[in-house]
Write an enzyme that holds these catalytic residues in place. Structure first.
Site, PDB file in Angstrom:
ATOM      1  N   ARG A   1      63.392 -21.113  12.773  1.00 23.44           N
ATOM      2  CA  ARG A   1      64.065 -19.935  13.329  1.00 23.44           C
ATOM      3  C   ARG A   1      64.942 -19.207  12.306  1.00 23.44           C
ATOM      4  O   ARG A   1      65.034 -17.979  12.299  1.00 23.44           O
ATOM      5  CB  ARG A   1      64.907 -20.402  14.514  1.00 23.44           C
ATOM      6  CG  ARG A   1      65.546 -19.296  15.250  1.00 23.44           C
ATOM      7  CD  ARG A   1      66.333 -19.835  16.413  1.00 23.44           C
ATOM      8  NE  ARG A   1      67.237 -18.820  16.902  1.00 23.44           N
ATOM      9  CZ  ARG A   1      66.879 -17.842  17.709  1.00 23.44           C
ATOM     10  NH1 ARG A   1      65.640 -17.754  18.128  1.00 23.44           N
ATOM     11  NH2 ARG A   1      67.753 -16.942  18.098  1.00 23.44           N
TER      12      ARG A   1
ATOM     13  N   ARG B   1      65.986 -19.199  23.160  1.00 23.99           N
ATOM     14  CA  ARG B   1      66.490 -18.681  21.890  1.00 23.99           C
ATOM     15  C   ARG B   1      66.012 -17.253  21.556  1.00 23.99           C
ATOM     16  O   ARG B   1      65.213 -17.038  20.636  1.00 23.99           O
ATOM     17  CB  ARG B   1      66.171 -19.656  20.752  1.00 23.99           C
ATOM     18  CG  ARG B   1      66.706 -21.041  21.033  1.00 23.99           C
ATOM     19  CD  ARG B   1      66.582 -21.954  19.859  1.00 23.99           C
ATOM     20  NE  ARG B   1      67.611 -21.746  18.859  1.00 23.99           N
ATOM     21  CZ  ARG B   1      67.622 -22.344  17.681  1.00 23.99           C
ATOM     22  NH1 ARG B   1      66.660 -23.156  17.342  1.00 23.99           N
ATOM     23  NH2 ARG B   1      68.599 -22.110  16.833  1.00 23.99           N
TER      24      ARG B   1
ATOM     25  N   LYS C   1      73.063 -27.490   5.743  1.00 25.40           N
ATOM     26  CA  LYS C   1      71.785 -26.801   6.011  1.00 25.40           C
ATOM     27  C   LYS C   1      72.011 -25.396   6.566  1.00 25.40           C
ATOM     28  O   LYS C   1      71.395 -24.441   6.121  1.00 25.40           O
ATOM     29  CB  LYS C   1      70.971 -27.624   7.019  1.00 25.40           C
ATOM     30  CG  LYS C   1      69.800 -26.860   7.612  1.00 25.40           C
ATOM     31  CD  LYS C   1      69.046 -27.663   8.639  1.00 25.40           C
ATOM     32  CE  LYS C   1      69.555 -27.579  10.045  1.00 25.40           C
ATOM     33  NZ  LYS C   1      69.160 -26.399  10.821  1.00 25.40           N
ATOM     34  N   ASN C   2      72.899 -25.293   7.555  1.00 31.87           N
ATOM     35  CA  ASN C   2      73.036 -23.998   8.229  1.00 31.87           C
ATOM     36  C   ASN C   2      73.835 -22.978   7.413  1.00 31.87           C
ATOM     37  O   ASN C   2      73.931 -21.817   7.798  1.00 31.87           O
ATOM     38  CB  ASN C   2      73.618 -24.184   9.632  1.00 31.87           C
ATOM     39  CG  ASN C   2      72.617 -24.878  10.544  1.00 31.87           C
ATOM     40  OD1 ASN C   2      71.430 -24.950  10.214  1.00 31.87           O
ATOM     41  ND2 ASN C   2      73.085 -25.393  11.661  1.00 31.87           N
TER      42      ASN C   2
ATOM     43  N   ARG D   1      64.103 -32.177   8.709  1.00 34.58           N
ATOM     44  CA  ARG D   1      64.447 -30.750   8.638  1.00 34.58           C
ATOM     45  C   ARG D   1      65.911 -30.568   8.252  1.00 34.58           C
ATOM     46  O   ARG D   1      66.263 -29.549   7.652  1.00 34.58           O
ATOM     47  CB  ARG D   1      64.206 -30.074   9.992  1.00 34.58           C
ATOM     48  CG  ARG D   1      62.753 -29.968  10.348  1.00 34.58           C
ATOM     49  CD  ARG D   1      62.575 -29.102  11.548  1.00 34.58           C
ATOM     50  NE  ARG D   1      63.183 -27.789  11.313  1.00 34.58           N
ATOM     51  CZ  ARG D   1      63.206 -26.811  12.192  1.00 34.58           C
ATOM     52  NH1 ARG D   1      62.659 -26.986  13.377  1.00 34.58           N
ATOM     53  NH2 ARG D   1      63.770 -25.652  11.906  1.00 34.58           N
TER      54      ARG D   1
ATOM     55  N   CYS E   1      61.834 -22.681  21.204  1.00 33.67           N
ATOM     56  CA  CYS E   1      61.694 -24.038  20.692  1.00 33.67           C
ATOM     57  C   CYS E   1      62.190 -25.006  21.753  1.00 33.67           C
ATOM     58  O   CYS E   1      62.670 -24.573  22.800  1.00 33.67           O
ATOM     59  CB  CYS E   1      62.416 -24.216  19.358  1.00 33.67           C
ATOM     60  SG  CYS E   1      64.166 -24.141  19.496  1.00 33.67           S
TER      61      CYS E   1
ATOM     62  N   ASP F   1      75.518 -29.028  18.046  1.00 34.34           N
ATOM     63  CA  ASP F   1      74.701 -29.825  17.122  1.00 34.34           C
ATOM     64  C   ASP F   1      75.179 -31.278  17.008  1.00 34.34           C
ATOM     65  O   ASP F   1      74.564 -32.071  16.288  1.00 34.34           O
ATOM     66  CB  ASP F   1      74.663 -29.159  15.732  1.00 34.34           C
ATOM     67  CG  ASP F   1      73.877 -27.853  15.760  1.00 34.34           C
ATOM     68  OD1 ASP F   1      73.137 -27.620  16.732  1.00 34.34           O
ATOM     69  OD2 ASP F   1      74.006 -27.067  14.795  1.00 34.34           O
TER      70      ASP F   1
HETATM   71  C1  EPZ Z   1      72.620 -21.681  14.803  1.00 35.86           C
HETATM   72  O1  EPZ Z   1      71.478 -21.223  15.515  1.00 35.86           O
HETATM   73  C2  EPZ Z   1      72.231 -22.985  14.158  1.00 35.86           C
HETATM   74  N1  EPZ Z   1      71.113 -22.764  13.258  1.00 35.86           N
HETATM   75  C3  EPZ Z   1      71.881 -24.015  15.214  1.00 35.86           C
HETATM   76  O2  EPZ Z   1      71.652 -25.250  14.575  1.00 35.86           O
HETATM   77  C4  EPZ Z   1      73.072 -24.182  16.168  1.00 35.86           C
HETATM   78  O3  EPZ Z   1      72.714 -25.060  17.206  1.00 35.86           O
HETATM   79  C5  EPZ Z   1      73.471 -22.825  16.740  1.00 35.86           C
HETATM   80  O4  EPZ Z   1      73.725 -21.877  15.668  1.00 35.86           O
HETATM   81  C6  EPZ Z   1      74.724 -22.882  17.605  1.00 35.86           C
HETATM   82  O5  EPZ Z   1      75.793 -23.376  16.845  1.00 35.86           O
HETATM   83  C7  EPZ Z   1      71.316 -22.256  12.048  1.00 35.86           C
HETATM   84  O6  EPZ Z   1      72.429 -21.906  11.668  1.00 35.86           O
HETATM   85  C8  EPZ Z   1      70.148 -22.169  11.146  1.00 35.86           C
HETATM   86  P1  EPZ Z   1      73.113 -18.852  18.128  1.00 35.86           P
HETATM   87  P2  EPZ Z   1      71.438 -19.735  16.087  1.00 35.86           P
HETATM   88  O7  EPZ Z   1      72.483 -17.529  17.927  1.00 35.86           O
HETATM   89  O8  EPZ Z   1      72.271 -18.867  15.248  1.00 35.86           O
HETATM   90  C9  EPZ Z   1      72.069 -17.193  22.400  1.00 35.86           C
HETATM   91  C10 EPZ Z   1      70.533 -27.274  14.149  1.00 35.86           C
HETATM   92  O9  EPZ Z   1      70.216 -28.278  14.809  1.00 35.86           O
HETATM   93  N2  EPZ Z   1      71.508 -16.028  21.713  1.00 35.86           N
HETATM   94  O10 EPZ Z   1      74.521 -19.031  17.664  1.00 35.86           O
HETATM   95  O11 EPZ Z   1      70.037 -19.379  16.303  1.00 35.86           O
HETATM   96  C11 EPZ Z   1      71.305 -18.464  22.110  1.00 35.86           C
HETATM   97  O12 EPZ Z   1      70.157 -18.596  22.900  1.00 35.86           O
HETATM   98  C12 EPZ Z   1      70.385 -25.889  14.722  1.00 35.86           C
HETATM   99  O13 EPZ Z   1      70.965 -27.323  12.986  1.00 35.86           O
HETATM  100  C13 EPZ Z   1      71.142 -14.933  22.461  1.00 35.86           C
HETATM  101  O14 EPZ Z   1      71.262 -14.917  23.689  1.00 35.86           O
HETATM  102  O15 EPZ Z   1      72.177 -19.944  17.464  1.00 35.86           O
HETATM  103  C14 EPZ Z   1      72.370 -19.512  22.383  1.00 35.86           C
HETATM  104  O16 EPZ Z   1      72.476 -19.734  23.762  1.00 35.86           O
HETATM  105  C15 EPZ Z   1      69.705 -25.866  16.048  1.00 35.86           C
HETATM  106  N3  EPZ Z   1      70.637 -13.846  21.809  1.00 35.86           N
HETATM  107  C16 EPZ Z   1      73.647 -18.835  21.901  1.00 35.86           C
HETATM  108  O17 EPZ Z   1      73.337 -17.435  21.886  1.00 35.86           O
HETATM  109  C17 EPZ Z   1      70.490 -13.807  20.460  1.00 35.86           C
HETATM  110  O18 EPZ Z   1      70.037 -12.799  19.929  1.00 35.86           O
HETATM  111  C18 EPZ Z   1      74.119 -19.233  20.519  1.00 35.86           C
HETATM  112  O19 EPZ Z   1      72.999 -19.269  19.632  1.00 35.86           O
HETATM  113  C19 EPZ Z   1      70.880 -14.917  19.717  1.00 35.86           C
HETATM  114  C20 EPZ Z   1      71.389 -16.027  20.372  1.00 35.86           C
END
Ligand code: EPZ
Length: 420
Positions: free
Chosen positions: A92, A121, A22-23, A399, A116, A307
């Site tokens: 997202r 996020r 998915k991701n 999802r 969420c 995840d």
């Molecule tokens: C991706 O989300 C995945 N989603 C998530 O999977 C996964 O949990 C996550 O990466 C971490 O591995 C998709 O790929 C579609 P991040 P993403 O930006 O990219 C912080 C699932 O269940 N952050 O890597 O949105 C954030 O809050 C989902 O399949 C900022 O501070 O996650 C988090 O603490 C849920 N500022 C950390 O970074 C930003 O601009 C990592 O989040 C962006 C993120």
């Protein structure tokens, strides 16, 4: 709304095939906006999120047909640069259309995705990257307006308080491939899904080096063409089935897996005493004896994936002894704790830590899914529990897991769908 009902206590046995990731597929579908030529994406899982991304592509001017795991994307009309709140707010990953729209059209207006249940996020790292490429960003009425008169490569650092960001790396990479000159992303995410996107972009004609490491170098090109690509197997789905085998004391062969993407999980499970054997493209997971407790800390790849945190917590609830699970990506991603405790688990939350005192049996109960992976954790708990468990709000599960209940049924689980 549907719920899943599970009669626990059956050992799972047999073979299961993992679907496409998915991701990986979500940003790769967004990347088709970088060209007007046709793209063919294979191994696409039929998920609620995939279908949301296809709707977004159609709203932005693409034709997107989905048939038996293959998506064909062609240009239907002029690309629209506005991604609507109604679509973006439901998922997202839709925010990932900003990068390709900016790369292609040098302007985009995309709704902010919002928070969420797994945490706040933010998208500050995405915006930091776009700004570094010379984009003017304004936020108005819940939308990000991005305009780049001169989209230009630059060096940028995209590490945040919780480490690298997967979608920020994807998003910025998709803009930078059509920027003028060289971009260097430092503290880039190294997840296999980022690598899959980079490989698709390279097939489209992009010049990218260092993907899969924390420093990605992109040499902008003027034009990208159509491409064909097969999505990598979903490592989180594979991890969920590995845990399903262990929590039910079963014996499962899992096909279409990339072992190298599951290092942290396999290492921890072997430390707990699990028996996992590997052959080319598949693995066999057997539970020969009771596992011992383990401590887990989630981290960006190649660390232990957030995840799989909910699923491993379910396993630890029935592993006698004390396990400590520390969530370092989303410190509030613990909505499943209260639900597991409703099933008799002994879990205490202390800030970003969950202290799990493993017991012999969970007991079936009605529980509620709060997000995708929490739902998977509850289904696993239900498979192991004595008696009946019903997991409501399973649209969360849909999802990200393709045919989850059918796959579990084929392994011998007693699981069925009912109307709530
Ligand atoms: C991706 O989300 C995945 N989603 C998530 O999977 C996964 O949990 C996550 O990466 C971490 O591995 C998709 O790929 C579609 P991040 P993403 O930006 O990219 C912080 C699932 O269940 N952050 O890597 O949105 C954030 O809050 C989902 O399949 C900022 O501070 O996650 C988090 O603490 C849920 N500022 C950390 O970074 C930003 O601009 C990592 O989040 C962006 C993120």
């Amino acid at each position: 709304m549907d719920k899943l009902v599970i009669e626990g206590g059956k050992s799972l046995r047999g073979e299961v095939t993992v679907s496409g990731a998915k991701n990986a597929v979500l940003p790769i579908l967004a990347a088709t906006l970088l060209t007007e030529e046709p793209c063919v994406i294979k191994g696409v899982p039929n998920l609620r999120d995939t279908n949301t991304m296809l709707k977004i592509l159609r709203s932005l001017g693409k034709n997107a047909e989905f048939d038996k795991g293959t998506v064909r994307v062609t240009q239907a009309k002029e690309t629209n640069f506005v991604a609507d709140y109604k679509l973006v707010s439901t998922m997202r990953a839709s925010f990932c259309v900003l990068g390709p729209l900016l790369g292609k059209l040098k302007k985009a207006k995309v709704s902010l995705p919002g928070g969420c249940v797994i945490g706040v996020r933010p998208v500050d790292l995405h915006l930091k990257g776009f700004k570094a490429l010379g984009t003017e960003i304004t936020i108005e009425g819940g939308y990000v307006n991005a305009v780049a008169k001169n989209l230009k490569g630059n060096r940028m650092y995209l590490g945040g308080a919780y480490g690298s960001s997967v979608l920020a790396t994807d998003n910025v990479m998709m803009a930078a491939v059509l920027a003028k000159g060289k971009t260097i992303i430092e503290s880039a995410a190294c997840e296999p899904e980022v690598v899959d996107l980079a490989e698709f972009l390279i097939k489209m004609g992009a010049k990218i080096k260092g993907y899969g490491t924390p420093i990605i170098e992109i040499e902008g090109v003027k034009y990208l063409h159509g491409a064909e690509h097969r999505i990598i197997p979903d490592r989180i789905e594979a991890g969920t089935f590995i845990i399903a085998a262990l929590i039910t004391r079963g014996d499962i062969t899992i096909k279409n897996v990339m072992f190298q993407h599951l290092g942290a999980l396999i290492d921890k499970l072997e430390e707990a005493g699990a028996h996992i054997s590997r052959t080319d493209g598949s693995m066999r997971v057997r539970s020969r004896k009771r596992l011992t407790p383990i401590n887990i800390t989630t981290l960006p790849y190649p660390g232990f994936p957030t995840d799989i945190q909910a699923q491993i917590m379910s396993l630890m609830t029935v592993t006698p002894g004390i396990s400590v699970i520390t969530e370092k990506i989303y410190p509030d991603r613990f909505m499943h704790v209260a639900e597991l405790n409703r099933m008799g688990a002994h879990i205490q939350r202390e800030g970003p830590h969950a202290i799990v005192e493993g017991i012999k049996h969970l007991s079936g109960a009605p529980v509620m899914a709060s997000d995708l992976r929490a739902s998977a954790g509850l289904v696993l708990a239900g498979l192991a529990a004595k008696g009946l468990t019903s997991v409501s709000r399973i649209y969360h599960l849909e999802r990200g897991y393709e045919n989850m209940e059918m796959k579990l049924q084929a392994l011998g689980a007693k699981i069925w769908r009912e109307k709530e």
